[in-house]
Write a protein that holds these residues in place. Structure first.
Motif, PDB file in Angstrom:
ATOM      1  N   SER A   1     -10.854  -7.086   6.216  1.00 17.40           N
ATOM      2  CA  SER A   1      -9.737  -6.557   5.423  1.00 17.40           C
ATOM      3  C   SER A   1     -10.061  -5.180   4.866  1.00 17.40           C
ATOM      4  CB  SER A   1      -9.473  -7.487   4.229  1.00 17.40           C
ATOM      5  OG  SER A   1      -9.373  -8.821   4.648  1.00 17.40           O
ATOM      6  N   PRO A   2      -9.037  -4.347   4.724  1.00 21.10           N
ATOM      7  CA  PRO A   2      -9.225  -3.155   3.895  1.00 21.10           C
ATOM      8  C   PRO A   2      -9.394  -3.625   2.451  1.00 21.10           C
ATOM      9  CG  PRO A   2      -6.917  -3.405   4.438  1.00 21.10           C
ATOM     10  CD  PRO A   2      -7.650  -4.476   5.206  1.00 21.10           C
ATOM     11  N   ILE A   3     -10.188  -2.897   1.698  1.00 18.45           N
ATOM     12  CA  ILE A   3     -10.517  -3.413   0.357  1.00 18.45           C
ATOM     13  C   ILE A   3      -9.304  -3.463  -0.563  1.00 18.45           C
ATOM     14  CG2 ILE A   3     -12.954  -2.794   0.526  1.00 18.45           C
ATOM     15  CD1 ILE A   3     -12.374  -0.431  -1.364  1.00 18.45           C
ATOM     16  N   ILE A   4      -8.220  -2.783  -0.188  1.00 15.46           N
ATOM     17  CA  ILE A   4      -7.010  -2.868  -1.015  1.00 15.46           C
ATOM     18  C   ILE A   4      -6.478  -4.297  -1.074  1.00 15.46           C
ATOM     19  CG2 ILE A   4      -5.358  -2.382   0.837  1.00 15.46           C
ATOM     20  CD1 ILE A   4      -3.799  -0.655  -1.111  1.00 15.46           C
ATOM     21  N   ASP A   5      -6.902  -5.132  -0.141  1.00 15.38           N
ATOM     22  CA  ASP A   5      -6.432  -6.527  -0.137  1.00 15.38           C
ATOM     23  C   ASP A   5      -7.195  -7.421  -1.109  1.00 15.38           C
ATOM     24  OD1 ASP A   5      -4.609  -5.805   1.737  1.00 15.38           O
ATOM     25  OD2 ASP A   5      -5.616  -6.744   3.438  1.00 15.38           O
TER      26      ASP A   5
ATOM     27  N   PHE B   1      -8.734   5.697   0.134  1.00  9.54           N
ATOM     28  CA  PHE B   1     -10.007   5.048   0.490  1.00  9.54           C
ATOM     29  C   PHE B   1      -9.818   3.541   0.599  1.00  9.54           C
ATOM     30  CE2 PHE B   1     -14.060   3.043  -0.401  1.00  9.54           C
ATOM     31  CZ  PHE B   1     -14.927   3.757   0.406  1.00  9.54           C
ATOM     32  N   ALA B   2      -9.120   2.960  -0.368  1.00 10.16           N
ATOM     33  CA  ALA B   2      -8.951   1.498  -0.383  1.00 10.16           C
ATOM     34  C   ALA B   2      -8.135   1.015   0.804  1.00 10.16           C
ATOM     35  CB  ALA B   2      -8.284   1.061  -1.689  1.00 10.16           C
ATOM     36  N   LYS B   3      -7.253   1.848   1.302  1.00  4.66           N
ATOM     37  CA  LYS B   3      -6.458   1.470   2.471  1.00  4.66           C
ATOM     38  C   LYS B   3      -7.291   1.525   3.754  1.00  4.66           C
ATOM     39  CE  LYS B   3      -2.343   3.657   2.498  1.00  4.66           C
ATOM     40  NZ  LYS B   3      -1.349   4.712   2.087  1.00  4.66           N
TER      41      LYS B   3
ATOM     42  N   ALA C   1     -11.201   5.171 -10.308  1.00  2.00           N
ATOM     43  CA  ALA C   1     -11.041   5.739  -8.964  1.00  2.00           C
ATOM     44  C   ALA C   1     -12.400   5.886  -8.286  1.00  2.00           C
ATOM     45  CB  ALA C   1     -10.340   7.096  -9.048  1.00  2.00           C
ATOM     46  N   LEU C   2     -13.369   6.335  -9.063  1.00  2.00           N
ATOM     47  CA  LEU C   2     -14.727   6.456  -8.515  1.00  2.00           C
ATOM     48  C   LEU C   2     -15.247   5.074  -8.118  1.00  2.00           C
ATOM     49  CD1 LEU C   2     -17.508   8.638 -10.149  1.00  2.00           C
ATOM     50  CD2 LEU C   2     -18.024   6.399  -9.227  1.00  2.00           C
ATOM     51  N   GLN C   3     -15.016   4.107  -8.983  1.00  2.00           N
ATOM     52  CA  GLN C   3     -15.528   2.744  -8.748  1.00  2.00           C
ATOM     53  C   GLN C   3     -14.953   2.147  -7.465  1.00  2.00           C
ATOM     54  OE1 GLN C   3     -17.784   1.363 -10.796  1.00  2.00           O
ATOM     55  NE2 GLN C   3     -17.871  -0.678  -9.923  1.00  2.00           N
TER      56      GLN C   3
ATOM     57  N   ALA D   1       0.822  -1.212   0.000  1.00  2.00           N
ATOM     58  CA  ALA D   1       0.000   0.000   0.000  1.00  2.00           C
ATOM     59  C   ALA D   1       0.857   1.263   0.000  1.00  2.00           C
ATOM     60  CB  ALA D   1      -0.939  -0.014   1.202  1.00  2.00           C
ATOM     61  N   ASP D   2       1.949   1.242   0.728  1.00  2.00           N
ATOM     62  CA  ASP D   2       2.819   2.423   0.729  1.00  2.00           C
ATOM     63  C   ASP D   2       3.456   2.643  -0.640  1.00  2.00           C
ATOM     64  OD1 ASP D   2       2.288   3.015   3.325  1.00  2.00           O
ATOM     65  OD2 ASP D   2       4.072   2.014   4.135  1.00  2.00           O
TER      66      ASP D   2
END
Lengths: 598, 598
Positions: free
Chosen positions: B333-337, B317-319, B407-409, A585-586
């Motif tokens: 989980s954060p959605i970045i995962d 946001f994803a983080k 990005a919006l999605q 992430a970073d």
């Protein structure tokens, strides 16, 4: 702004010549829904939408729905009258059971009516669409008493319905919801919690609103297994059926959205509101899936419907806007004469035709899955509907975004000016790729749930069935040679990526998920190409039919110029997850460090 | 809303390791613009934009610029103060000639500053961007007297500038304009007509606005050959340089647009306004092209810049957004995962990196074309800048639309809620594919003007120069194997379609134009892949540099997963015009006929 011209001829063509509507009309219970009858209905509906609903579209955007100081919600000018006329005409009840006052027509026809309604005014169309979702849940899981109490007026449209899933911390993760349902001595439940993003959560179109609310009983298991579903009406209903006192549900806010301004997206607060359990406790997710599968197809259709409206407007503009001189022209030309403008128009038209056929094919399989007399045929149709639903939803709404963007682009600078109306379509349709399960969730559904059906056989059989068109294409002569070649190449790509997914999926689900969105798009591209090829083959026997005459050029354009994108997606579909997770992430944010060490 | 974090480290990396900024710093006149100096400047600019300009972005959208009852135009809260600080800091003057008070830095650095300004606030950034366009026209074609009179205060930013091309019936077809310029006895001209879509056509940021206006003298030839260009100030200037009486230009309206609300898009009325001819009569189009080529690169940069801002927001946001549980995770989980969210993020990051390198490469060639001591080197650099400009403009702004959509999605339902801010980026950037020559016009420029340079040799030589990276990739080991293979395949596709275009173009220009947009996208995809490959190769020697560490995964992701789309576009690029014109205007609309004959 152009008038909306209902695309009934293309709907009828697709029903009759492409998606096999005759199979539906032959099903027990649909004897009255023969092709001639349904096309007459669609003609009527189309006329109604063009005359009554389409004119409300612009005011809906400009005014928007609003929350008044007294907590009531007012819809934009014209919505109330249009809805009243819609109820009087009975269009919403056409595909619903006759037992409750409906017309008993197939889902396929219901979807076509939804398309026409949505093309006229997407924001407006959400009111009946959500009502229909609530009706389906009650039809499947409501008690007889509940059905008698709630359905007749919901079917007629006198009462509206909503679906209440989302909470601030429970969006895609429905299982995280915390709204409480406490059983009372009288068997009803007290519902307490806050719901967000409730479409038409409150409004002035109908005297009553029947909310279906997901909530959790005190001892329910964690996650999705502990969710129950409740009927929570805006007004309690007296024993004589008249409306009684206001229930404990109130509107805290109406969202300020990028589009569909005419549709009030509400924050609803439930404070010990009286709710009636549907089915049993902890059945909520199963019931929601009934609603969601149907709603997902309807949302995919929204991508198509708004794209149709935007396309019509861009076509009219391109015919009228004189600007410069096309090659070979002796006077200034309408911009439709420029090849790149043509590309934008034909791309819209070809994708729209493909999407319409895909949506209707999906609906046909829904009807076969519910009404076919043979259990095996029902089961297979259910598999195919399950396969097509996430494709229709994601591919339909991704294209909704892309095609409304092309329509806007055709307008040049005027497209960016709100008064032109092209921007509204672009803004309105943007939500469709998000709600009812984001498009990423659809892709996860495709590879996570649907792909594994019968160990992949369901998908491979469908691919094989598409390959059966090859013989007919081979016999259709030179005009079809490129269509045949490109469809065959597309099917090879689809089969190859499907087999990769089947191989990798069990061992490395993250890699299957990593490729799921491009894989879904490959499906969409190929199914679209197959359906347009079928459409063009059918057209050979239909001299003098102007819709038919367009099918070969559209199918060839699609096959030669759009379908090859599928091959360009193989890399993304089958790359696995490595490079998606190579940067943490970073590192993903790392463009901003001070540059001393560069 | 996230804070904007200026991507200075990536700009510096690209300048130093990818686009050959050292060649620019060695040019006569740019001795002071060494890499260390310019990165210090960019650090300062980045900090300024983050602290002073970025905070005005949201108010700009919500409030918008407005036309007051007295005919004046007010910009949103904070714009005036931010502009004043911008002028005080002198950022606008950095790339302008020292002779008129500028910093004498290269265009490349000017573009980087424009990027940082635009990422902070696209609407705001248009004011200095348009001013710079007007300055360039005067630098090239103004008389010495005009330069002395107008440039110092325009260079400092005290006076703003505009470009006035469009009229209601003269958009893409500039030659159709009808604004009149009648010569007066004193040598000035009386300008009369109406102009639309004038960015920052009026505002309260500066005391004076210097309009450059295209108009037609009474006996001018028809079309583009009869256009002249005039300086028309908002206020006449007294002999002592002070502002005199108001000139005859007035604001009739401010457009209601889908985005960039903070930028007043004006309808201007000229009524016998005093104008000063620039250059000679009928030179207007030539002068406009000077401005436009530069502005086109800047507009391409806008696609990149807004995408960067939207990306940063979606990453944050994803983080932070916790929703569900990723595979293998033991808690939510954060959605970045989730792999598909990763796909949306990495796609943004990879394209953004590619675009930044492409824009800077274009600017480097602009600088080489103007400052290289060797005439042949200047000429070749001019060719390359000419080739890259339409690619940067169209590919950059198409991606601007697509990436802000991703990005919006990422935000799910919140992306559609205006308060989140993701929707603003999506709406703001949408104009960039339209103005300064629609993207279709860029594609026509690519195949209609640029392709034919030296009979196609210009393009083929550039392709050959990209192929020279192959040796280095071959020697870089297994990590680069897929990059090498995919880049080679992409270059083959590009060369193949280029040769097709060269073959077909002369005989059948409509067919070349028919494929021009997909052909341009192939160019964009391949140049992007080549630059990221260079970027990754350079990173090998930069241990411990965190931007460098990201280059290989990004280049590989791009090569394996994005670049293959080029092969999927060959069909569209080389299909010719047949199927685009197979359906006439009526047939394109033919979905609505009554269905009696189906």
């Amino acid at each position: 702004m152009t008038e909306f011209r209902p695309p009934v001829a293309d709907l009828a063509y697709a029903l009759k010549h492409v998606v096999g509507y005759d199979q539906v009309a032959e099903l027990p219970g649909f004897e009255h829904a023969d092709f001639d009858t349904v096309t007459e209905i669609l003609e009527e509906v189309g006329g109604f939408m063009a005359e009554v609903v389409a004119p409300t579209n612009r005011a809906g955007d400009v005014e928007g729905a609003r929350l008044n100081a007294d907590g009531t919600v007012t819809t934009p000018t014209g919505f109330k009258e249009a809805y009243s006329a819609y109820v009087d005409a009975g269009w919403g009840s056409v595909p619903l059971p006759e037992e409750f006052g409906g017309g008993g027509f197939p889902r396929t026809i219901g979807l076509a009516i939804q398309e026409l309604t949505t093309t006229a005014n997407m924001a407006f169309a959400l009111a009946p669409l959500l009502t229909q979702g609530a009706i389906e849940a009650l039809l499947h899981y409501g008690s007889d008493e509940q059905k008698q109490a709630w359905l007749p007026k919901m079917v007629s449209g006198e009462w509206a319905g909503t679906m209440n899933l989302t909470e601030p911390h429970a969006g895609s993760d429905v299982g995280a919801l915390t709204t409480k349902a406490v059983k009372r001595a009288d068997g009803t439940y007290g519902i307490t919690g806050q719901k967000i993003y409730i479409t038409f959560g409150d409004h002035d179109l109908s005297e009553q609103i029947v909310h279906l609310v997901l909530a959790r009983t005190p001892d329910a298991p964690a996650g999705t297994k502990g969710i129950s579903i409740f009927i929570v009406p805006k007004f309690l209903v007296n024993d004589d059926g008249s409306l009684g006192e206001r229930n404990g549900v109130h509107t805290l806010g109406v969202e300020h959205k990028m589009g569909i301004h005419g549709s009030p997206t509400c924050v609803l607060s439930y404070e010990d509101a009286t709710g009636y359990l549907v089915g049993d406790e902890n059945l909520g997710m199963r019931i929601m899936f009934v609603m969601m599968n149907s709603a997902r197809l309807s949302v995919g259709m929204q991508g198509l419907a708004v794209a149709e409206r935007a396309y019509q407007q861009s076509l009219e503009f391109a015919k009228e806007r004189i600007q410069g001189r096309a090659i070979g022209a002796t006077q200034d030309s309408p911009i439709i004469d420029f090849p790149d403008v043509r590309r934008m128009l034909v791309t819209q038209k070809a994708y729209i035709a493909a999407l319409r056929r895909m949506m209707l094919l999906n609906a046909v399989h829904v009807d076969l899955s519910t009404h076919h007399p043979d259990a095996a045929a029902r089961a297979r149709a259910d598999e195919i509907a399950g396969l097509l639903t996430p494709i229709c939803k994601s591919f339909g709404t991704d294209l909704g975004n892309e095609l409304t963007s092309l329509a806007l682009q055709v307008h040049g600078g005027m497209g960016f000016i709100e008064e032109t109306g092209a921007a509204q379509h672009y803004r309105d349709v943007r939500i469709a790729a998000i709600y009812e399960g984001t498009n990423g969730i659809q892709a996860a559904d495709l590879v996570g749930r649907k792909l594994g059906v019968r160990g992949g056989a369901s998908f491979l059989e469908f691919i094989a069935s598409m390959r059966e068109l090859d013989g007919e294409l081979a016999g259709a002569g030179d005009d079809f040679a490129s269509i045949r070649a490109q469809l065959s190449a597309g099917l090879d790509v689809l089969e190859q990526t499907t087999r990769w997914m089947l191989r990798i999926g069990a061992a490395d689900p993250n890699s299957a998920l990593a490729g799921s969105s491009p894989y879904l798009r490959i499906w969409g591209l190929v199914v679209g190409g197959w359906l347009l090829a079928k459409s063009a083959l059918a057209a050979r026997d239909l001299d003098g039919d102007s819709v038919a005459a367009a099918q070969l050029p559209l199918a060839r354009f699609y096959a030669e110029q759009l379908l090859p994108a599928a091959s360009g997606l193989v890399g993304a579909a089958t790359a696995g997850s490595r490079d998606l997770f190579a940067l943490d992430a970073d590192a993903l944010g790392d463009v901003v460090r001070r540059t001393a060490r560069v």
